[in-house]
Structure formats: structure tokens, C-alpha cells
Write an enzyme that holds these catalytic residues in place. Structure first.
Site, PDB file in Angstrom:
ATOM      1  CE  LYS A   1      -2.290  -0.878   3.621  1.00 27.00           C
ATOM      2  NZ  LYS A   1      -2.053  -1.938   4.486  1.00 27.00           N
TER       3      LYS A   1
ATOM      4  NE  ARG B   1      -4.654  -0.604  10.613  1.00 33.35           N
ATOM      5  CZ  ARG B   1      -3.737  -0.122   9.899  1.00 33.35           C
ATOM      6  NH1 ARG B   1      -3.959   1.147   9.361  1.00 33.35           N
ATOM      7  NH2 ARG B   1      -2.613  -0.437  10.014  1.00 33.35           N
TER       8      ARG B   1
ATOM      9  NE  ARG C   1       6.710  -3.032   6.482  1.00 34.73           N
ATOM     10  CZ  ARG C   1       5.569  -2.679   6.657  1.00 34.73           C
ATOM     11  NH1 ARG C   1       4.752  -2.495   5.204  1.00 34.73           N
ATOM     12  NH2 ARG C   1       4.854  -2.915   7.565  1.00 34.73           N
TER      13      ARG C   1
ATOM     14  NE  ARG D   1       6.096   0.176  10.282  1.00 39.71           N
ATOM     15  CZ  ARG D   1       5.077   0.145  10.004  1.00 39.71           C
ATOM     16  NH1 ARG D   1       4.777   0.567   8.423  1.00 39.71           N
ATOM     17  NH2 ARG D   1       3.665  -0.526  10.195  1.00 39.71           N
TER      18      ARG D   1
ATOM     19  NE  ARG E   1       1.557  -4.005  12.233  1.00 35.34           N
ATOM     20  CZ  ARG E   1       2.601  -4.048  11.325  1.00 35.34           C
ATOM     21  NH1 ARG E   1       3.770  -4.816  12.018  1.00 35.34           N
ATOM     22  NH2 ARG E   1       3.019  -3.656  10.464  1.00 35.34           N
TER      23      ARG E   1
HETATM   24  P1  ADP Z   1       0.474  -1.384   8.983  1.00 29.00           P
HETATM   25  O1  ADP Z   1      -0.568  -1.399   7.842  1.00 29.00           O
HETATM   26  O2  ADP Z   1       1.714  -2.313   8.528  1.00 29.00           O
HETATM   27  O3  ADP Z   1       0.073  -1.872  10.519  1.00 29.00           O
HETATM   28  P2  ADP Z   1       0.538   1.724   9.046  1.00 29.00           P
HETATM   29  O4  ADP Z   1       1.625   2.361   8.919  1.00 29.00           O
HETATM   30  O5  ADP Z   1      -0.692   1.778   8.529  1.00 29.00           O
HETATM   31  O6  ADP Z   1       1.029   0.029   9.311  1.00 29.00           O
HETATM   32  O7  ADP Z   1       0.019   1.687  10.731  1.00 29.00           O
HETATM   33  C1  ADP Z   1       0.965   1.323  12.142  1.00 29.00           C
HETATM   34  C2  ADP Z   1       0.115   1.355  13.054  1.00 29.00           C
HETATM   35  O8  ADP Z   1      -0.429   2.425  13.350  1.00 29.00           O
HETATM   36  C3  ADP Z   1      -0.850   0.282  13.172  1.00 29.00           C
HETATM   37  O9  ADP Z   1      -0.283  -1.101  13.638  1.00 29.00           O
HETATM   38  C4  ADP Z   1      -1.827   0.913  14.404  1.00 29.00           C
HETATM   39  O10 ADP Z   1      -1.446   0.761  15.762  1.00 29.00           O
HETATM   40  C5  ADP Z   1      -1.730   2.196  13.900  1.00 29.00           C
HETATM   41  N1  ADP Z   1      -2.924   2.968  12.789  1.00 29.00           N
HETATM   42  C6  ADP Z   1      -2.718   3.297  11.959  1.00 29.00           C
HETATM   43  N2  ADP Z   1      -3.747   3.653  11.191  1.00 29.00           N
HETATM   44  C7  ADP Z   1      -4.828   3.201  12.130  1.00 29.00           C
HETATM   45  C8  ADP Z   1      -6.223   3.095  12.132  1.00 29.00           C
HETATM   46  N3  ADP Z   1      -6.943   3.652  11.176  1.00 29.00           N
HETATM   47  N4  ADP Z   1      -6.832   2.952  13.250  1.00 29.00           N
HETATM   48  C9  ADP Z   1      -6.340   2.488  14.342  1.00 29.00           C
HETATM   49  N5  ADP Z   1      -4.861   2.230  14.293  1.00 29.00           N
HETATM   50  C10 ADP Z   1      -4.137   2.607  13.159  1.00 29.00           C
END
Ligand code: ADP
Length: 218
Positions: free
Chosen positions: A17, A93, A130, A162, A173
Site C-alpha cells: 500500500k 481499518r 521491510r 519498524r 497485526r
Molecule cells: P501497518 O498497516 O503495517 O500496520 P501502518 O503504518 O498503516 O502499518 O500503521 C501502523 C500502526 O498505526 C498500526 O499498527 C496501528 O497501531 C496504528 N494505526 C494506523 N492507522 C490506524 C487506524 N486507522 N486505526 C487504528 N490504528 C491505526
């Protein structure tokens, strides 16, 4: 060029993404809004939001819906998103967030929701390799032969793994994705708003599939 495209990109962690959204953002000249990047910036800047979110993020949990909807509402209200549209990456999400987004979008609804589909075993392999620039968010794939410290080619920042890309957090996750985000796919499918795009292949090929799919809807 499409004026004012409003796109949501769903997909498992590691589906690509981030990489594809950066390209789509340049292609359509619309802002790329990544809630993960926004939260990581808040953590770095030690804002109130960042201090609250850090632990949740490191353990692979989800930040509360209300906070996330508020954060996105504020961002979508800015002039660039109002005039050009946006590509949302990492939001919504949960079904609650999707409902919140519909409310925030109001009379400018999302044009298309894309599910960038990659199977779980494939994303697990991708995530373990990654690495990401902590300053500008550029993604890299580790081969084990990189010079340390690893410096970002784009901005000169530090390239690191990360904290939430370690195996325990990744599995948590991915479990959460199945539990909370997969129902979103159901939700958007039943509304006839979802397009599934195969995320396996060379980045250029996946990008072409995405622009083809978006072109048919926008
Ligand atoms: P990934 O999709 O690899 O988990 P992201 O960079 O999208 O990574 O998000 C990292 C973290 O930020 C998530 O694991 C969550 O804790 C938080 N996060 C991001 N977007 C949201 C969301 N829409 N709702 C809740 N938590 C979020």
C-alpha cells in the site's frame, strides 16, 4: 489527470500500500494520507497523541476509532484534500471508521475502495525484510548486505526496521487485520464500492493494474 479523486486503499500489512500510494499520489496529483505515517510523526514529535499511541502501535494494536476519525476529519478538511481529493492509506481499518469516513466525506463521497490483495504467507515474508526511512517513510527491502548505518537515498535519514515489524507484532497485526479489517471488505463489497486488485507482481505491473481499476471508476 483526474480532478479530485477520492480513493481508499485497503490491504494487509506488507501488501505494498505504502509504495503504491506514493506512486498513485504523484500520478493523480492528490495528497497521500497515511494514518500510520501521521501517527509515527506524532510519536517522533512527542505530541499528546504520539505519547498515547506509541505503546499501542509498538505492540501491534489499533488506536481507538474516535481518535482516528477525529485525526482524519481534521486532515481531510485541509485545502489540498478539499480541492484535489486524497488517497487514504491505513484508514478506515474498522467498520466504525468506515462509517465515520462516510460522515466526514459528506457530499463528496469516496470514488472507489481498492483491496490490494496479497495472501498472508506472502506478506509475512515481505515484512520480515521491510526497512523504512524514519524521516521520510521511503520503504526498502533488506538483503542482509547493506552498509550499516543504512542511510536513506531520498533524504539522508536513518533506514531501520519498524518496531512493529518484529514477528510477534506482525502476527498480532495480521490477526487484527483478519478480525477487524476483513469485515470492511465485506462491508464495501455489499455496497458495490470495492474493487480487488492483485498485489503480487513487479511494482510497475501492480501500479498499472491499480490505475486501470481506478480509471474505470473515477
Ligand atoms: P501497518 O498497516 O503495517 O500496520 P501502518 O503504518 O498503516 O502499518 O500503521 C501502523 C500502526 O498505526 C498500526 O499498527 C496501528 O497501531 C496504528 N494505526 C494506523 N492507522 C490506524 C487506524 N486507522 N486505526 C487504528 N490504528 C491505526
Amino acid at each position: 489527470m483526474i480532478p479530485g479523486a477520492r480513493l481508499v486503499i485497503l490491504g494487509r500489512q506488507g501488501a505494498g500500500k505504502g509504495t503504491q500510494c506514493v506512486r498513485l499520489s504523484r500520478h493523480y496529483v492528490v495528497p497521500h494520507i497515511s494514518t500510520g505515517d501521521m501517527l509515527r510523526a506524532a510519536v517522533r514529535e512527542q505530541t499528546e497523541l504520539g505519547l498515547m499511541a506509541k505503546e499501542i502501535m509498538d505492540s501491534g494494536g489499533l488506536v481507538g476509532d474516535e481518535i482516528m476519525i477525529g485525526l482524519v476529519a481534521e486532515r481531510l478538511d485541509r485545502a489540498d484534500a478539499q480541492t484535489r481529493g486524497y488517497i487514504l492509506d491505513g484508514f478506515p481499518r474498522t467498520v466504525t471508521q468506515a462509517d465515520g469516513l462516510d460522515e466526514v466525506a459528506g457530499d463528496k463521497p469516496i470514488d472507489v475502495v481498492i483491496d490490494l490483495y496479497v495472501a498472508r504467507d506472502v506478506v509475512l515474508q515481505r515484512i520480515s525484510a521491510r526497512r523504512v526511512c524514519r524521516d521520510c517513510g521511503t520503504n526498502y527491502t533488506a538483503t542482509g548486505t547493506e552498509r550499516q548505518p543504512w542511510i536513506c537515498e531520498v533524504c539522508g535519514g536513518d533506514v531501520m526496521q519498524r518496531a512493529d515489524d518484529h514477528p510477534d507484532a506482525v502476527n498480532r497485526r495480521l490477526d487484527l487485520y483478519e478480525e477487524q479489517t476483513a469485515p470492511l471488505i465485506e462491508h464495501y463489497t455489499s455496497q458495490g464500492r470495492l474493487v480487488v486488485v492483485d498485489g503480487v507482481g513487479a511494482p510497475d505491473e501492480v501500479f498499472r493494474r491499480l490505475t486501470d481499476a481506478i480509471g474505470k471508476r473515477v
